[in-house]
Design an enzyme around this catalytic site. Sequence first.
Site, PDB file in Angstrom:
ATOM      1  CB  SER A  41     -17.787  13.152  25.824  1.00 50.91           C
ATOM      2  OG  SER A  41     -18.389  14.407  26.136  1.00 50.91           O
ATOM      3  CB  SER A  43     -18.575  16.687  29.351  1.00 48.51           C
ATOM      4  OG  SER A  43     -19.509  17.040  28.347  1.00 48.51           O
ATOM      5  CE  LYS A 103     -18.597  20.989  27.503  1.00 50.69           C
ATOM      6  NZ  LYS A 103     -18.021  19.752  28.102  1.00 50.69           N
ATOM      7  CB  SER A 211     -16.903  19.156  31.890  1.00 49.78           C
ATOM      8  OG  SER A 211     -17.413  20.114  31.002  1.00 49.78           O
TER       9      SER A 211
END
Length: 263
Positions: A41, A43, A103, A211
């Site tokens: 993705s 994010s 992250k 996100s």
Amino acid sequence: MARSSEKKPEGIMETVKTVVYALAIAAVFRSLFFQPFWIPSGSMKDTLLVGDFLFVNKMAYGYSKYSCPFGLCPIPDRLFGSEPERGDVVVFRHPVSGQDYIKRLIGLPGDKVQVKNGVLFLNGKPQKQEPTAPFIETYEAQGSVGGFPACSNGAVGIGGACEKERAIETLEGGVSHAILNIRDGLGADNTPVFNVPEGHFFFMGDNRDNSIDSRFAQAGGGVGMVPFANLLGRADRVIFSSAGGRMLYFWTWRGDRFFKKID
């Protein structure tokens, strides 16, 4: 001919043994050293792009039960543990869903984290943001999922230039990285104060308006606070990157991202 037929079962067993040994070696390598990870993705744009392939350094923070596939390592707490640093890009196991996420580590144990009008505050202090040139990508289906990016410059047709506002954020401790913004007031641009408990960490994506991270509670499908045991390792370098839906589509390879350092 008879001799040949007698040796055939032995040949099959040797092949089986070779496969078993190879799988065992791969399992040990994956559990102790490096774990492959595809970026599914957007994010973490523009630090990480959809289709980036990297190896997660599992030695960086030591080992927990989640270091083994299916969480089968017989480790009660953490072995050879080393504390992560603010600003690290980390792969971790979601505390509820069991999925692996990637992250940036923002909040350490004991920190107070808040976002106000899109600005990150750590322990009551705003983190410096310096506007820079916008991030521009082609508006098209991305990755195997085929999702389309969100743009700050309004509706963009297929093949058009999709822009996002970009700034360089410098965290407490000195780590600097790019963050993206689509529009003010989206996502979690304004949050309450989050108190990071002992033994836990607070994560955010660099693509702040796209996100699902620690700003969102686990009960609502977010990440919430992540226990130290759930950290799998640190992402240090992109090994390979493909902008297409399949790795074998060589005409979609991003030549400028081979072995690119992750900041």
